[in-house]
Structure formats: C-alpha cells, structure tokens
Design a protein around this motif. Sequence first.
Motif, mmCIF file in Angstrom:
data_model
loop_
_atom_site.group_PDB
_atom_site.id
_atom_site.type_symbol
_atom_site.label_atom_id
_atom_site.label_comp_id
_atom_site.label_asym_id
_atom_site.label_seq_id
_atom_site.Cartn_x
_atom_site.Cartn_y
_atom_site.Cartn_z
ATOM 1 N N VAL A 942 0.914 -1.497 -0.411
ATOM 2 C CA VAL A 942 0.185 -0.206 0.245
ATOM 3 C C VAL A 942 0.757 1.113 0.170
ATOM 4 O O VAL A 942 1.640 1.630 0.831
ATOM 5 N N GLU A 943 0.334 1.945 -1.070
ATOM 6 C CA GLU A 943 1.466 3.492 -1.021
ATOM 7 C C GLU A 943 0.542 4.521 0.099
ATOM 8 O O GLU A 943 -0.614 4.612 -0.372
ATOM 9 N N VAL A 944 1.704 4.776 0.480
ATOM 10 C CA VAL A 944 1.437 5.575 1.064
ATOM 11 C C VAL A 944 1.590 7.730 1.296
ATOM 12 O O VAL A 944 3.223 7.203 1.296
ATOM 13 N N SER A 945 1.345 8.938 1.042
ATOM 14 C CA SER A 945 1.962 9.619 0.732
ATOM 15 C C SER A 945 2.844 9.800 1.865
ATOM 16 O O SER A 945 2.636 10.276 3.419
ATOM 17 N N VAL A 946 3.212 11.094 1.135
ATOM 18 C CA VAL A 946 4.301 11.973 2.661
ATOM 19 C C VAL A 946 3.380 12.609 3.653
ATOM 20 O O VAL A 946 3.890 13.007 4.491
ATOM 21 N N ASN A 947 2.337 12.983 3.230
ATOM 22 C CA ASN A 947 1.740 14.282 3.575
ATOM 23 C C ASN A 947 1.097 13.430 4.723
ATOM 24 O O ASN A 947 0.829 13.190 5.817
ATOM 25 N N GLU A 948 0.864 11.578 4.231
ATOM 26 C CA GLU A 948 -0.050 10.740 5.875
ATOM 27 C C GLU A 948 0.745 10.488 6.314
ATOM 28 O O GLU A 948 0.807 10.257 7.926
ATOM 29 N N ARG A 949 2.355 9.787 6.215
ATOM 30 C CA ARG A 949 3.323 9.714 6.592
ATOM 31 C C ARG A 949 3.342 10.491 7.843
ATOM 32 O O ARG A 949 4.025 10.502 9.098
ATOM 33 N N ALA A 950 3.605 12.315 7.313
ATOM 34 C CA ALA A 950 3.970 12.945 8.384
ATOM 35 C C ALA A 950 2.781 13.617 9.516
ATOM 36 O O ALA A 950 3.106 14.147 10.734
ATOM 37 N N ALA A 951 1.695 13.027 8.822
ATOM 38 C CA ALA A 951 0.925 13.659 9.807
ATOM 39 C C ALA A 951 0.499 12.715 11.074
ATOM 40 O O ALA A 951 0.108 13.137 11.873
ATOM 41 N N PHE A 952 0.929 11.881 10.967
ATOM 42 C CA PHE A 952 0.953 10.758 11.713
ATOM 43 C C PHE A 952 1.851 10.520 12.011
ATOM 44 O O PHE A 952 1.645 10.725 13.635
ATOM 45 N N GLN A 953 3.022 11.347 12.306
ATOM 46 C CA GLN A 953 4.138 12.074 13.022
ATOM 47 C C GLN A 953 3.775 12.596 13.934
ATOM 48 O O GLN A 953 4.149 12.913 15.106
ATOM 49 N N ILE A 954 2.824 13.346 13.323
ATOM 50 C CA ILE A 954 2.530 15.047 13.967
ATOM 51 C C ILE A 954 1.846 15.064 14.609
ATOM 52 O O ILE A 954 2.191 15.596 15.552
ATOM 53 N N ARG A 955 0.172 13.773 15.061
ATOM 54 C CA ARG A 955 -0.063 13.172 16.134
ATOM 55 C C ARG A 955 0.151 12.827 17.137
ATOM 56 O O ARG A 955 0.544 13.296 18.434
ATOM 57 N N GLN A 956 1.818 12.441 17.386
ATOM 58 C CA GLN A 956 2.225 11.488 18.405
ATOM 59 C C GLN A 956 2.731 12.619 19.189
ATOM 60 O O GLN A 956 2.834 13.250 20.276
ATOM 61 N N PHE A 957 3.333 14.103 18.260
ATOM 62 C CA PHE A 957 4.484 15.002 19.214
ATOM 63 C C PHE A 957 3.118 15.622 19.537
ATOM 64 O O PHE A 957 3.303 16.356 20.343
ATOM 65 N N GLN A 958 2.037 15.878 18.524
ATOM 66 C CA GLN A 958 0.888 16.732 19.552
ATOM 67 C C GLN A 958 0.695 16.196 20.183
ATOM 68 O O GLN A 958 -0.044 17.107 21.641
ATOM 69 N N ARG A 959 0.360 15.106 20.651
ATOM 70 C CA ARG A 959 -0.275 14.501 21.808
ATOM 71 C C ARG A 959 0.887 14.615 22.843
ATOM 72 O O ARG A 959 0.477 15.241 24.129
ATOM 73 N N SER A 960 1.735 14.624 22.671
ATOM 74 C CA SER A 960 2.920 14.948 24.245
ATOM 75 C C SER A 960 2.528 16.351 23.914
ATOM 76 O O SER A 960 2.710 16.327 25.484
ATOM 77 N N LEU A 961 2.928 17.143 22.671
ATOM 78 C CA LEU A 961 2.820 18.303 23.630
ATOM 79 C C LEU A 961 1.768 18.772 24.543
ATOM 80 O O LEU A 961 0.972 19.598 25.936
ATOM 81 N N LEU A 962 0.390 18.061 24.114
ATOM 82 C CA LEU A 962 -0.641 17.972 25.171
ATOM 83 C C LEU A 962 -0.424 17.837 26.348
ATOM 84 O O LEU A 962 -1.184 18.054 27.165
ATOM 85 N N ASN A 963 -0.156 16.554 26.604
ATOM 86 C CA ASN A 963 0.380 16.151 27.278
ATOM 87 C C ASN A 963 1.010 17.488 28.683
ATOM 88 O O ASN A 963 0.908 17.405 29.912
ATOM 89 N N LEU A 964 2.029 17.712 28.694
ATOM 90 C CA LEU A 964 2.752 18.881 28.685
ATOM 91 C C LEU A 964 1.981 19.613 28.866
ATOM 92 O O LEU A 964 2.351 19.976 30.167
#
Length: 1286
Positions: A942-964
Amino acid sequence: MDQKIICLAAEKTADRLQEFLQTLEEDDLANLLQNQAVKGKAAGALLRAIFKGSPCSVEAGALRRLKIYTCCIQLVESGDLHKEVASEIIGLLMLEAHNFPGPLLVELANEFVGAIKEGSLMNGKSLELLPIILTALATKKENLAYGKGELNGEECKKQLINALCSGRWNQQYVIQLTSMFRDVPLTAEEMEFVMEKVLRMFSKLNLQEIPPLVYQLLVLSSKGSRKKVLEGIISFFSELDKQHNEEQSGDELLDLVTVPSGELRHVEGTIILHIVFAIKLDCELGRELLKHLKAGQQGDLSNNICPFSIALLLSVTRIQRFEEQVFDLLKTLIVKSFKDLQLLQGSKFLQNLVPHRSSVSAMILEVVKNSVHSWDHVTQGLVELGFILMDLYGPKKIPDGKTIETSSSLSRMPNQQACKLGANILLETFKIHEIIRQEILEQVLNRVVTRASSPISHFLDLLSNIVMYAPLVLQSCSSKVTETFDYLSFLPLQTVQGLLKAVQPLLKVSMSMRDSLIIVLRKAMFASQLDARKSAVAGFLLLLKNFKVLGSLSSSQCSQSIGVSQVHVDVHSRYNSVANETFCLEIMDSLRRCIGQQADVRLMLYEGFYDVLRRNSQLANSIMQTLLSQLKQFYEPQSDVLPPLKLEACILTQGDQISLQEPLDYLLCCIQHCLAWYKSRVMPLQQEEEEEEEGFYQDLDDMLESITNRMIKSELEDFELDKSADFSQSTGVGIKNSICAFLVMGVCEVLIEYNFSISNFSKNKFEEVLSLFMCYKKLSDILNEKAGKGKTKAANKTNDSFLSLKFVSDLLTALFRDSTQSHEESLSVLRSSNEFMRYAVSVALQKVQQLKETGHVSGPDGQNPEKIFQNLCDITRVLLWRYTSIPTSVEESGKKEKGKSISLLCLEGLQKIFSAVQQFYQPRIHQFLGALDVTDKEGEEVEVSVNERAAFQIRQFQRSLLNLLSSQEEDFNSKEALLLVTVLSNLSKLLEPSSPQFVQMLSWTSKICKEYSREDASFCKGLMNLLFSLHVLYKSPVILLRDLSQDIHGHLGDIDQDVEVEKTNHFAMVNLRTAAPTVCLLVLSQAEKVLEEVDWLITRLKGQVSQEIVSEEASSQATLPNHPIEKAIIMQLGTLLTFFHELVQTALPSGSCVDTLLKDLCKMYTILTALVRYNKKSKSLTYTGEKKEKSAAVATAMARVLRETKPIPNLIFAIEQYEKFLIHLSKKSKVNLMQHMKLSTSRDFKIKGNILDMVLREDEEEVEEGTASQHEEENKEPAKKKRKNK
C-alpha cells in the motif's frame, strides 16, 4: 515615327516637337513607346523626347505625361522588359515627377494605391516611383481636390498613406512597400500608421520573409517609432515561441502544421543579428530596447521578457557601451524573478491574486538550448552571464565558521538559486558548444586557483559536472589542468580535496596528467608549509582510493561513479591492474614517510586509510603493517605494566611549546575500523591461503585486548590525571595534562566500540565496556569541572566523539529496542547505567549536529551520503520509540539527576535529525518517513503519501505537547515544549498546504494558542511563529493580527490611564507576561510582511498601468482584471489600520516595541501614499476613503507615545505626504476623502525679533512646562475619541 520624335527633340526649341505630338493619338504614342521598350531599343531617348514635348505648363502636355506615366508603369510591371530598360524608364519617370501639377500627382498616387489594394502589381518594380510622387505631393502648398473635399499637399499625402496602410497588401510586396517608405518624409503619426501596418503583416508572411522585412523596418525606424518596432518584433516572436512550444508538447500528429524548430531558430538568430547591427549604427535604438525591457519587469513579465528578448539582450552585450547595462538588467531580472517566486510561495494571499509567473531562469535555459542553432552571437553573452551570477551570488565567507552549501534540490534563497542558475547555464552551454569549452574550463580553473581564500565549492561542483560529462573531450585541455596542479601546494586543503575529486575521472584517462600530479604531490610532501604537506597526503589518499589493484574486492562504492562509459576504457584491464599495483605500492611508500611528520598530517593519514582499504583490499597487508609498526612505538609490551600506552611519547616539547606529536586515539581508531572490516570482508575468503600473513591481525587483536584489560585496571593516578592535576591552559603542565586527558578519553571511546563489536553480546565484554566508559566519564567530569572554574573555554570545547555513526546506531538499537531473550542478561549490564545510555544518545546528537554544520560526519563512511542516511533512519526510529514510550514526565519523576533526561535528549536528537534530513535529503523524505513507520511491515504494497506519513508523526508529537500543557504550571518543562514546537514546525513543512492534514494542523495550533496560557516567553514565541507560518500558507493573517492586537491592548491597558479597556481574550497564550515584547514584536514583524506583500502588489499594478497607457485601445478593459487586486489591497490595509489603531493606543513599554511600531507605521503611510498615487479611478476610491477613517486617530495619538524617539520625524513626514496626495485625489475624484482626517499643524514659521527677546529672558524650565502643557492641549481631542473602549 520614333526617329522623327527624337530628331525633333534634338532641335533647340521644342515648339515643332509639341505640335507633332499633338497630332498623334495618345494610344499611338503609348504603343510606340511600348514597342520600342520591348525591343530594347532607345526607349530612354524616346521618353526624354516625349517629356520635352509635353511641358506641364500646358494642360494637354500634362495630361499626355500622365498617360505616358500610366503606360510606363504598366510596362515595367508587365515583366516584358529587360532589367536595364526598366531601370532606365523608372529613372526618367523619377526625374520628371516633380514637374507634375498637384491634381495629377494625386491621381497618379491614387492609381498606385488602387493597384496595391487590388494586388494588380506584377513585380513591384514601379513602387520605386511612389516615394518620389508622395514627396512631390507634400511640397504642394495649394489646395487640391481629394475625395469630396479639398486638402493641401501635406494632408493629401497623409490621407494617401492612411488609405495605403488600411488596405490589403499582397504579401510579396510587403518588403518593397516597407523599403519604399524609407524615401518618403513621414510625420510621427504617419510613421505609427506604417509601423502598425507592417507589424500586422508579420503573421501573414512566410517565416523566411520576415528577416529582410525586419531589416527594412529597422532602417525605417531611424526616422522614429523605434519603441514600436522593437515591441512589435519581440511580442511577435514571443507569441510564435509559445505556439511552437505548445505544438511540440502537444500531439505528435501535429507535425505537419508546425514550423520546423531549426528553421524558426535560424530566423530568430538572423533577426537578432539585424537588430544588433542596427543598434551599433543607431545607439538610440539600444537605449529604447533597454527602456522597453526595464519597463516590462515592473508589471507582468510575460509581456516582453521572453526567450527571444533575452537572447537579443545577450547579443547586445557584444556592443561595449551597452554591455554593463544589459548585464545589470539581466541580474536584476533574475534576482527579482526568484524573489517574487519566494514571496508567492510563502503567501496564499498572493497566490490567489496573482497567476503563476513565467520564470526567467527557465527562459534563459531555453535560450541555451536554442543557441545550438548557430547562435554564436549569444553564446559569449551566456558564458559571461553564467560567471557573473556565480561570482556575485556564490556562497559568501562567514567571518568565523565554515560556509556550507545545502545539497537540497530546492535551496530557498534567491541568491543561492541565482548562483545555481549560473552554474546550469555554464554546464548546458559547455555540453552544446564545443568551441567554447576550453574557455569555460579555463575560467573555472582560474577561479579555483585565484580565489582560494573565499568559498569556491560552487565552482568545484561545476568543474566536477563538466569533467563527468566529457572526460575524453577534456583531454585536449589537459595542459590547463596540469598547470593548475602546480598551484596545489599553495591552495587551502579543502580546495585541493575538491579539485582532485573533481578531476579524478581525467586521471584515469590521461597517464601524463596522473604523472604530473604525482610529481607535484611528492614535492608538496616536503614543502615547508604544513598545508602543502596535508594537501599531498590528501592527494595520495585519493589516488589510492581510485586506482584499483588486481584482485581487490569490488566494493559497492568503489569509486566516484562516472556516467560516461568512455572512462572505463582499459582502466581495469590486466595490464593496468598490475601497473596500478606498482603505482599504489609506490604511493604507500611515500605515505609511510608522512608518518614521521606533524600530528595534523598523521591524523589525515589515519582518517584516510580505512577508505583506501575498503576500496583497495589488496593494499591491506601494506596498510596494516604500517599501522602495527606505528602502534608498537607507543605500546607497553609487558602485560603487567600500567598504563598500557606511552602517553609521554605522544607529546612533543620544544622549549615552552608543548604540542601533540602522535594522535594515538586516531591511530587506534583507524586500526580498530580496518581490523573490523578485514575480519568481516577479507578473512572469510582467505581461510585456505597462506597462514603467516594473518600474524598481523592476530597481533593487533591481542594488543587491543591487552590495552583494554590494562586500561580498566589503570587508575587516573597512573596517567597522572587525577582531580588534583593542573589542567589550566596557561601552564605547560596544564596543556600537557589536557592533551593526555583527551588522548585517554579518545582511547577509551575507541576501545568501547572495539569491545562492543567483538562482544557477541557476552556479559563480560559489556562489563568491560562499562568500566571503560567509567574511566572516560571520570576524566570528562574532571575536565568539565576545571573548565567551569577556570575562565578558559578550551577544555570545554567538546572534541568529536570517536564512535562511528554506524556504531552509535547499533548501540542505541541494542540499548533501547533489543528484546532478544538471549541478549537480555548481558544488555542489562549497560542498561543499568543511566549515564551510559545518556552518553550514547548525546553522541548521536553530536554526530547529527556535525552533519548539519559540515554536511558530513567524522569516522568511516562519514562522507558517504547513502550510509549516513541509512544510519539516520535507524537512529531516528530508536529515538522516536524511546521518547514516545517513556515520556520525560515519567522518567523525571523517578530520579532527579543533574543534566537533561534521556527522553529530552532523544527529543532534541529528533529535532536535529528532522531539520538535517530536510536540509540534505529533501528528495528522500518519503523513504525516511517510511523507515520510521515500524507498523506497516505487513501491508508494504500500500502506497502511503508523504502527507499521511508526516501527519501520523505530527499526531504523536501533538499528543506529547498536549500532555505537557495539561500538567500543572510548575511542572511545565519549557525546554521540552519548545523542542516539541520546533519538531512540529519541521514536520509541518512536509504537509501540502492544500491538504486536509494541513488544515487540521493549523486549526490544532490555533486551538492550543486560544485555550492554553503559559507565561514562558520563548515557548509562546515558538508557538506563535508556528501559527503564523501555517496561517500565511492558508490565507492572509490580517484578521489574526487584529485579534491579537486587541488582546495586547486588553492586557497592557491604554495610554490614557482614565480609559478602561475591555479585555477580549481571543488567545489565552497572550497574557501580561507574554504580551510585550514577545507577542507584540511578533505581530509587528508579521504586519511588516503583509505590508511588503501589499507594496509588491501596488508596484505590480503600477507596472501594468504604465504598460496599458501605451496601448490605449486596451485601456477601456484595463480596469477589470485589476479590480480584485485593488479590492484585496484595500481590505488588507483597512484591517491593518484597525490593528495599528489598537497598538497605538496601547501602553507599550518603551524600547524595541515602540520603535518597531513607529517604523511599521511609517511604512504603512508610505504604502497608503503609494496607493493614493496609483488610484486614478473614483470607483475604488469611495471604498478606500471609508476604510481609512481611522488613520486620523492613529496619526494624532502618535505624539503621545514617545516624543523623543528617532523614528517620529520620519513618521510625521510620511503622514504629511499621505495627506498631500489625498487632497490632490479629493480634488480629482470630487469625493471628499478628507472627511475623517484632522490635518497636521502647519510648521512653517517666521522669526519675530521682539517675541524672541522676551522668550530668551524667560527661565528655561518654564519654557519646558509651557511646551508640555501646549502638547497636552493639542492632544486632548483624540483622547475623547478613544473613550469608546470604556
């Protein structure tokens, strides 16, 4: 009869001749003339005789003449006459034309016009007569019947020319007609008629007919209308090129329709030559060309800047007086084009308003491509332009620090792009034109040699590309390259390495070049300058890497790959490999002598040997033996002697000077890497071969084992480096101890890597690794402690770690991700030490930092982009897992240790890696993000676009910032929060602004700013910057600015203390602590960017207007396309005025905030003035007037802010300029635009002596009080106005 006429003509008086002619029928006379002319007899004599007997003073004579003229014209056009006869007849007709009376001239001219319109001319020879007739007509002063009225001769001529230009022209006479007008005296208006007609005819002619027509037009233009001619020619070829490109890129079946590319280019080339020739003769034409193209760069480029006009400009550079001006114009065009592109890319507001503009760089490269069609007159200009761009916009030297070039394909800065364009122009010209290759190569080499002190990486890259393109072709220029070698010992090391790397393919092809290089390098090896000796080592190592010896293992990165098969000719044949072996062993011999030289030279050798060995495995014996014998000098052979290494021997003392003699740590590092590579690659293949050779390797292994054991047993006292030792940089002992300490630390690091790599996960080995680390740690702590106390920073400068990037990657993977059961017990030894794990992560950080600064890392494979990329992917995966699975809060609550927690270090590493990957590996981002995603191993297809991959990583860091942010204010870790924001900023650059993921990211950031309040200024600044950087790519940020300005006003209060400000709270992130200066300066810098965009739009509109004024017929529709832009400008300025209105009334702290506010207000008024000056149409003005009501309040409130500030006079001047033009516009548009404006006080004055005396007698303090109260009086009114906020 003809004889009779001629005889009568010979008499003195013409009376008898006249009588005789009157007896003849006109048709007889005409037939007679026709017969004579066709036979080629004395038609000229007969014609002269007839004219003599037909004086114009007699009506009959004049009419006879007219008839004869008509007859002769038909005769000449019939094509029945010999050339000489026809010329003679036309010549006689020309001579006699002036004698005609006016009415007959009109009749004759009308016949011509009729014939041209009907297309009844056969060969156009008679057209030579028309200018004489028109000129004769112009001299007639009396009124003549023309059409239904009467006109004088000049007006008749004008009407005739008008009629001629409005009729149809047969395409075969266009050139003759144009040429004919050269001889007609024309007024400026008539000139316009003629030019327009001829330019309209271009599209109806065959391509081959255009150059002679252009030539005639240019000759004609010397009378005037130069601009019209140039405009017409340029726009015609611009259109033709566009059509041609569309046809070529369109369907292949259209080939029947298209003009062959070659033919079009040849025609363009000829026309350019004609224009350049005309400019040489008529400088005014050149000035007009430059003026026309300069005007074009203000408005829309596509109108008159096209490949044709650029080629024309480049040809004009051959004329000395225009050379500098043309290159200046081209430079301005190129940089402006790149700046505009940058501005457009960074603003959604502009993208929506302005269509994508054609790029000048693409046009120039098209000119290079077209120049293959023998445009020799353009190539010289192209080469000069290429070098000018590279010289002017190449990397600049930073006073302290290295200049680095990003290898990213899209370098953002206009200057970098201009330099890159210069290099592309030169490379493409080099590929196409053989004749100019030598010159390009010479110029590049000259710059490499003469500009040694400034960065020349861009020239070395160009040289490398040139050599790669055609090594065999360049053999003819080998003397120039050989000559350059003579300067090697005087050039900086970096330049030498770059130069040799670039010309390396040539060395494989040309033996003589290789030999001359070796001679130069041998000389350099014994030169007195250290740099020259280092250059020699660098050169020899490069040669060893690239000349393979027979039987060497093939390595995937064997040598610089060369795309042209010709280089591989014979290089790897049997004979060559044998020759290479002798050659390489000879070089090895030379290099052994270097081992006795300074530490810097040795260090280079040790760093280079591993690469040589990896590419030339047959040299293993020679290299390893050299290293072994070197190590023995510093090794204590007795196994019970501590410490195991003679550190004293590594240090050289000369009087007071103490310096490092032997970089023992580098030597061990080199041995360790070579040994590891040999064991993994060569030993498995050599098992059955002779045994005695392996003695070296066994010896080395034993020595490293022994050094490890004894280093662990050694105490710091054994090295005389305990806590009480002196490490100050001012004493000899201190310097010596520092050098020893760094050597011991280096040796420990090398041994850590060695033991880990041979450990095979044995617990004992890992315990040894930990003991070595403790030794390293103790020393490191002592040095840091001493550096902290002392004022010197020398010891604090962290040396590069000796761990290789590959090892750091393996170590981190083992520490954090290895869950194999059998490794559990041994790894727990390392995992039990938090300090060791922190050390491993911090080395990874250090390596990435080094990559960001220099573009490579130290250690083996540190120059290999592919390997670095793989290691970065592995390291990122581990750090990401460690950070997300063990958050900082969890880790920090457990233990309170000094220094950063491991999770925080991991996050810092991630931030650095993300920015390094974007800088150096932009095209491989997709692969990089894919490598981080450990989850999708099963569904690989399955071909995943850069957009989707980047958005996935962004969500991880967003969670961390919200926890902070959800934690308590006192637990808030601002360092971590700021790092998270930086990571999010880096990742958000990978999102496509039009994607839903981007919009999601923007709304999330906006939500955080609105809902969470933190008093940390740096975090607030980072978050706000992120918000703005996302917002401008989505829409204009003016509404955002307005809301923020209201928040700032609410928190800081009003400058009038009686006024209570209602708090708005749009953004919780704005609070009393962050409102000023943090947020205030941020919003002002954003407002400045918006003003720049508006200014750019107004300039663009002005340019379009100036172009439209020229073509009046288009002016009626001209207002329509600009309307949305004008409306957008007014909306932006209107909202910005509200924004400034809020800030002007805010009680800002004095200093940077107020200064910036005043500077921006000044800019605002300058732009308002520019808009008012542009606006000539009251339609958009009424709207403008309404929007600008508030500017009055802004202006008057200023005085209260800060009277003594420097920017105030500038601001007052800007306001007054604005008012001045607004008054002008009010008068012009009959709309009262001053309705809401309070005019500034007049400041013109007259000195009154008596009052002056009175004032001088008064006390100074009273004067000050007086002026202060006067100012209070002046400013009361606006204060009332502002009480709206109560």
